[in-house]
Design a protein around this motif. Structure first.
Motif, PDB file in Angstrom:
ATOM      1  N   ALA A 170      -6.810  19.267  -6.093  1.00 37.65           N
ATOM      2  CA  ALA A 170      -5.941  19.932  -7.054  1.00 37.65           C
ATOM      3  C   ALA A 170      -5.625  18.940  -8.160  1.00 37.65           C
ATOM      4  CB  ALA A 170      -4.651  20.397  -6.388  1.00 37.65           C
ATOM      5  N   ASP A 171      -5.568  19.425  -9.417  1.00 34.24           N
ATOM      6  CA  ASP A 171      -5.382  18.493 -10.526  1.00 34.24           C
ATOM      7  C   ASP A 171      -3.917  18.141 -10.768  1.00 34.24           C
ATOM      8  OD1 ASP A 171      -4.433  20.821 -11.708  1.00 34.24           O
ATOM      9  OD2 ASP A 171      -5.826  20.776 -13.414  1.00 34.24           O
ATOM     10  N   SER A 172      -3.000  18.760 -10.005  1.00 29.17           N
ATOM     11  CA  SER A 172      -1.582  18.467 -10.171  1.00 29.17           C
ATOM     12  C   SER A 172      -0.835  18.885  -8.920  1.00 29.17           C
ATOM     13  CB  SER A 172      -1.025  19.215 -11.390  1.00 29.17           C
ATOM     14  OG  SER A 172       0.380  19.020 -11.509  1.00 29.17           O
ATOM     15  N   TRP A 173       0.382  18.414  -8.778  1.00 31.86           N
ATOM     16  CA  TRP A 173       1.220  18.816  -7.657  1.00 31.86           C
ATOM     17  C   TRP A 173       1.523  20.312  -7.695  1.00 31.86           C
ATOM     18  CZ3 TRP A 173       5.715  20.999  -9.431  1.00 31.86           C
ATOM     19  CH2 TRP A 173       6.108  20.661 -10.726  1.00 31.86           C
ATOM     20  N   ASP A 174       1.520  20.934  -8.888  1.00 32.13           N
ATOM     21  CA  ASP A 174       1.857  22.345  -8.981  1.00 32.13           C
ATOM     22  C   ASP A 174       0.619  23.242  -9.014  1.00 32.13           C
ATOM     23  OD1 ASP A 174       1.015  21.675 -11.511  1.00 32.13           O
ATOM     24  OD2 ASP A 174       2.719  22.562 -12.568  1.00 32.13           O
ATOM     25  N   SER A 175      -0.554  22.675  -8.720  1.00 35.05           N
ATOM     26  CA  SER A 175      -1.796  23.444  -8.611  1.00 35.05           C
ATOM     27  C   SER A 175      -2.208  23.510  -7.142  1.00 35.05           C
ATOM     28  CB  SER A 175      -2.922  22.779  -9.412  1.00 35.05           C
ATOM     29  OG  SER A 175      -2.608  22.706 -10.789  1.00 35.05           O
ATOM     30  N   VAL A 176      -2.669  24.677  -6.717  1.00 35.21           N
ATOM     31  CA  VAL A 176      -3.137  24.796  -5.337  1.00 35.21           C
ATOM     32  C   VAL A 176      -4.524  24.158  -5.230  1.00 35.21           C
ATOM     33  CG1 VAL A 176      -4.149  27.091  -5.681  1.00 35.21           C
ATOM     34  CG2 VAL A 176      -3.433  26.368  -3.389  1.00 35.21           C
ATOM     35  N   GLN A 177      -4.749  23.404  -4.180  1.00 34.09           N
ATOM     36  CA  GLN A 177      -6.033  22.729  -4.000  1.00 34.09           C
ATOM     37  C   GLN A 177      -7.112  23.736  -3.611  1.00 34.09           C
ATOM     38  OE1 GLN A 177      -3.218  22.458  -2.081  1.00 34.09           O
ATOM     39  NE2 GLN A 177      -3.600  21.146  -0.297  1.00 34.09           N
ATOM     40  N   PHE A 178      -8.320  23.494  -4.105  1.00 32.70           N
ATOM     41  CA  PHE A 178      -9.447  24.349  -3.743  1.00 32.70           C
ATOM     42  C   PHE A 178     -10.733  23.545  -3.861  1.00 32.70           C
ATOM     43  CE2 PHE A 178      -9.397  24.501  -8.217  1.00 32.70           C
ATOM     44  CZ  PHE A 178     -10.395  25.285  -8.772  1.00 32.70           C
ATOM     45  N   GLN A 179     -11.878  24.173  -3.550  1.00 34.79           N
ATOM     46  CA  GLN A 179     -13.144  23.442  -3.515  1.00 34.79           C
ATOM     47  C   GLN A 179     -13.524  22.981  -4.914  1.00 34.79           C
ATOM     48  OE1 GLN A 179     -16.727  24.347  -4.547  1.00 34.79           O
ATOM     49  NE2 GLN A 179     -16.888  22.172  -4.077  1.00 34.79           N
ATOM     50  N   ARG A 180     -13.746  21.660  -5.053  1.00 38.66           N
ATOM     51  CA  ARG A 180     -14.170  21.080  -6.317  1.00 38.66           C
ATOM     52  C   ARG A 180     -15.404  20.208  -6.104  1.00 38.66           C
ATOM     53  NH1 ARG A 180     -11.134  21.582 -10.794  1.00 38.66           N
ATOM     54  NH2 ARG A 180     -13.250  21.545 -11.618  1.00 38.66           N
ATOM     55  N   MET A 181     -16.157  20.070  -7.170  1.00 37.94           N
ATOM     56  CA  MET A 181     -17.394  19.312  -7.104  1.00 37.94           C
ATOM     57  C   MET A 181     -17.115  17.833  -6.802  1.00 37.94           C
ATOM     58  SD  MET A 181     -20.272  18.846 -10.101  1.00 37.94           S
ATOM     59  CE  MET A 181     -20.012  20.517 -10.682  1.00 37.94           C
ATOM     60  N   PRO A 182     -17.731  17.267  -5.764  1.00 40.29           N
ATOM     61  CA  PRO A 182     -17.684  15.820  -5.565  1.00 40.29           C
ATOM     62  C   PRO A 182     -18.678  15.161  -6.525  1.00 40.29           C
ATOM     63  CG  PRO A 182     -19.078  16.800  -3.922  1.00 40.29           C
ATOM     64  CD  PRO A 182     -18.554  17.947  -4.764  1.00 40.29           C
ATOM     65  N   ASN A 183     -18.845  13.861  -6.448  1.00 35.98           N
ATOM     66  CA  ASN A 183     -19.955  13.235  -7.160  1.00 35.98           C
ATOM     67  C   ASN A 183     -21.252  13.836  -6.617  1.00 35.98           C
ATOM     68  OD1 ASN A 183     -18.135  11.297  -8.385  1.00 35.98           O
ATOM     69  ND2 ASN A 183     -18.165  10.209  -6.425  1.00 35.98           N
ATOM     70  N   VAL A 184     -22.125  14.265  -7.512  1.00 32.73           N
ATOM     71  CA  VAL A 184     -23.425  14.816  -7.127  1.00 32.73           C
ATOM     72  C   VAL A 184     -24.489  13.989  -7.833  1.00 32.73           C
ATOM     73  CG1 VAL A 184     -24.950  16.824  -7.245  1.00 32.73           C
ATOM     74  CG2 VAL A 184     -22.509  17.131  -6.721  1.00 32.73           C
ATOM     75  N   SER A 185     -25.352  13.326  -7.069  1.00 29.61           N
ATOM     76  CA  SER A 185     -26.234  12.316  -7.643  1.00 29.61           C
ATOM     77  C   SER A 185     -27.664  12.437  -7.139  1.00 29.61           C
ATOM     78  CB  SER A 185     -25.706  10.911  -7.316  1.00 29.61           C
ATOM     79  OG  SER A 185     -24.394  10.734  -7.831  1.00 29.61           O
ATOM     80  N   LEU A 186     -28.589  12.121  -8.035  1.00 29.47           N
ATOM     81  CA  LEU A 186     -30.021  12.051  -7.713  1.00 29.47           C
ATOM     82  C   LEU A 186     -30.341  10.656  -7.203  1.00 29.47           C
ATOM     83  CD1 LEU A 186     -32.956  13.239  -7.900  1.00 29.47           C
ATOM     84  CD2 LEU A 186     -32.993  12.334 -10.246  1.00 29.47           C
ATOM     85  N   LYS A 187     -30.892  10.559  -6.016  1.00 30.41           N
ATOM     86  CA  LYS A 187     -31.222   9.251  -5.466  1.00 30.41           C
ATOM     87  C   LYS A 187     -32.344   8.597  -6.269  1.00 30.41           C
ATOM     88  CE  LYS A 187     -29.826   9.585  -0.624  1.00 30.41           C
ATOM     89  NZ  LYS A 187     -30.289   9.431   0.783  1.00 30.41           N
ATOM     90  N   PRO A 188     -32.282   7.282  -6.456  1.00 27.70           N
ATOM     91  CA  PRO A 188     -33.354   6.605  -7.186  1.00 27.70           C
ATOM     92  C   PRO A 188     -34.651   6.612  -6.404  1.00 27.70           C
ATOM     93  CG  PRO A 188     -31.841   5.000  -6.234  1.00 27.70           C
ATOM     94  CD  PRO A 188     -31.230   6.348  -6.008  1.00 27.70           C
TER      95      PRO A 188
END
Length: 560
Positions: free
Chosen positions: A423-441
């Motif tokens: 959640a981006d703030s204390w007054d926002s409900v948490q939900f699924q957000r993108m983690p770091n997504v990376s292409l392996k070298p």
């Protein structure tokens, strides 16, 4: 607005040092460049205030946990959050704005009668928190009328009392505001001295102080820092009425002010004489190069449309990863729960269940990860108290998984959450957000210079540009900042008006080469939007320079 006329010089304008001093006392919420800065205005000194001790936070959290349980909650989590921001904006020789803000409060989420309920308050007192918890339970019970199936949470083992903080050596808020403004103005001056007509530079600094407690038995304190120095340089040919721009090639990072040390050992010599930065950033050096590039773009040759092999620098490829892999593999988009804000996903569950859906070529291995060093997503635990980790999304080109949180894990037969709730703030409900997504070298030794030697007809692309992608994250078009024509293994000059078109599966299946780990670096964004009401999150995407064969390139045909 500053109305202290005693601080104005005889010409009626505010002196720079006085502006810095007054601005440091707080200037209200800021809306600029499409970024919304929330919170109450505070002094720069207030950003360094330590806040409550953990023992005090635990006492308050226990009040919420007990109050919710007494009202019938079967699960409760509490987030006491203090969100600090300092954003600096300059243009040419002038300071445009300085904003210091603080947002402080508590958000309480519960399950009662098998249904979620959420409430938040900025009254961080025992009575305020007790009432907030009771309200959350009442909301859950009211929502239960519409609930068809009870919420199922993947189990999480409580971790007791733990603390974690971003490993930094220089707290950005401890650096005097005047010093940071001097840096930005020196960036502007360097660009102007090298041919820029206009330049604006900005510095974004964020500190999230988050305390999480849950009825599972966790009390987790985390102190997270992020920084993003950036600019935009424009050169004008007045006789022809043309202008061209080049943005900074910096990446926002999960680091402190040490990112701006510009250590020579952190530079990568990229093709076309470009300097690439990893783990530190020389903002002045990049501004000088940007001014020269903007001038060069004024006379660059317009691209001839056709099929080209593309050599994509990580500063560019990160955005393509974000839009064509990161978003379509968010499970709520796949399920259709997230549709109004930027669409759903083509990567539906039937493709995953078939077990051999070729998302990309055999070279493509893409991972999700919130533990990657210096990344924007770096943290130890997510906003559900789940320990963060790395997991495969695409393995040897095959779609193998999605991004899922506690109440989604069972849908894809997972026994635990992936740890990507936010959640981006204390007054926002948490939900699924993108983690770091990376292409392996790549595993084989290969530099970007060597990759280009093997290209007969191609384009080398650097930096993020404009883009569009459809509502299923499938058909797309991407531009960039810098484009260089490749002929018979050599870069022969700069191009303009370049954009490439493809669809996600076709594009990733055209992946033919990936440079090794020595070329790997992070791209990122501070402001990835999702949800309604909308929230933003910060996320990085790592990759090395990568080659894609036979991609359709169009001429955007700008006439300026």
């Amino acid at each position: 607005m500053i109305k202290n006329s005693d601080k104005l010089n005889k010409g009626g304008t505010l002196k720079r040092r006085d502006f810095i001093h007054l601005s440091g006392l707080g200037m209200g919420a800021l809306v600029t460049s499409g970024f919304l800065l929330n919170g109450n205005p505070v002094s720069a000194a207030q950003l360094l205030h330590p806040g409550l001790e953990n023992a005090e936070k635990k006492t308050l959290a226990d009040i919420a946990l007990n109050a919710a349980k007494s009202q019938g909650a079967t699960y409760t989590d509490v987030r006491i959050g203090r969100y600090l921001n300092q954003f600096l904006f300059t243009r040419e020789k002038n300071v445009q704005n300085i904003a210091n803000t603080e947002s402080y409060g508590v958000g309480i989420r519960v399950i009662a009668e098998g249904t979620w309920g959420f409430s938040a308050t900025n009254d961080v007192s025992p009575d305020g928190i007790k009432k907030c918890a009771e309200t959350a339970v009442a909301i859950a019970k009211a929502n239960s009328i519409m609930q068809k199936e009870p919420v199922i949470l993947a189990p999480v083992q409580g971790v007791g009392e733990v603390s974690w903080e971003t490993p930094i050596t220089k707290n950005p808020f401890e650096i005097p505001v005047a010093d940071k403004i001097d840096l930005l103005l020196s960036v502007n001056a360097a660009a102007m001295d090298n041919g820029a007509t206009f330049v604006n530079s900005n510095l974004f600094m964020v500190n999230e102080q988050k305390y999480f407690a849950s009825s599972d038995g966790s009390y987790i304190d985390q102190n997270i820092h992020r920084i993003w120095p950036t600019f935009n340089v424009t050169a004008v040919n007045q006789s022809e009425g043309k202008f061209r721009s080049r943005q900074a090639l910096s990446a926002p990072m999960g680091m402190g002010y040490e990112y701006l040390d510009g250590l020579a050992s952190e530079k990568i010599q990229a093709p076309a004489g470009l300097v690439s930065y990893r783990n530190s950033y020389d903002m002045v050096e990049d501004a000088v190069a940007a001014a020269k590039h903007a001038k060069e773009k004024l006379s660059a040759k317009s691209v001839t449309p056709g099929k080209y092999d593309l050599v994509l620098d990580p500063d560019h490829l990160g955005l393509t990863i974000h839009e064509s892999v990161g978003h379509p593999l968010e499970l709520d988009r796949v399920l259709g729960y997230e549709a109004n804000y930027a669409g759903t996903s083509f990567a539906t569950l039937d493709k995953w269940r078939q077990g051999d859906f070729k998302y990309g070529s055999d070279l493509v291995n893409i991972v999700a990860d919130k533990t990657q060093s210096k990344s924007l997503g770096l943290t130890a635990y997510d906003d559900e108290g789940v320990k963060c980790k790395e997991w495969d999304l695409i393995k040897d080109g095959v779609l193998v998984n999605y991004q899922a949180i506690r109440d989604q894990a069972s849908i894809i037969d997972e026994s635990e959450s992936h740890g990507c709730c936010y959640a981006d703030s204390w007054d926002s409900v948490q939900f699924q957000r993108m983690p770091n997504v990376s292409l392996k070298p790549g595993k084989d030794k290969l530099s970007a210079h060597d990759m280009i030697k093997g290209v007969e007809k191609g384009i080398y692309i650097v930096g993020r540009g404009s883009y569009s992608i459809d509502q299923q994250r499938y058909n797309f078009q991407f531009g960039g900042q810098l484009f260089y024509e490749i002929k018979d293994g050599e870069i022969v000059g700069m191009l303009e008006d370049v954009a490439y078109q493809s669809n996600t599966q076709e594009f990733w299946n055209s992946c033919a080469q990936i440079c090794d780990k020595d070329d790997y670096k992070l791209f990122g964004t501070f402001f990835d939007g999702k949800g309604q009401p909308s929230q933003v999150s910060a996320v990085s995407h790592g990759s090395a320079t990568t080659r894609f064969n036979g991609v359709n390139v169009i001429n955007t045909g700008r006439q300026i």
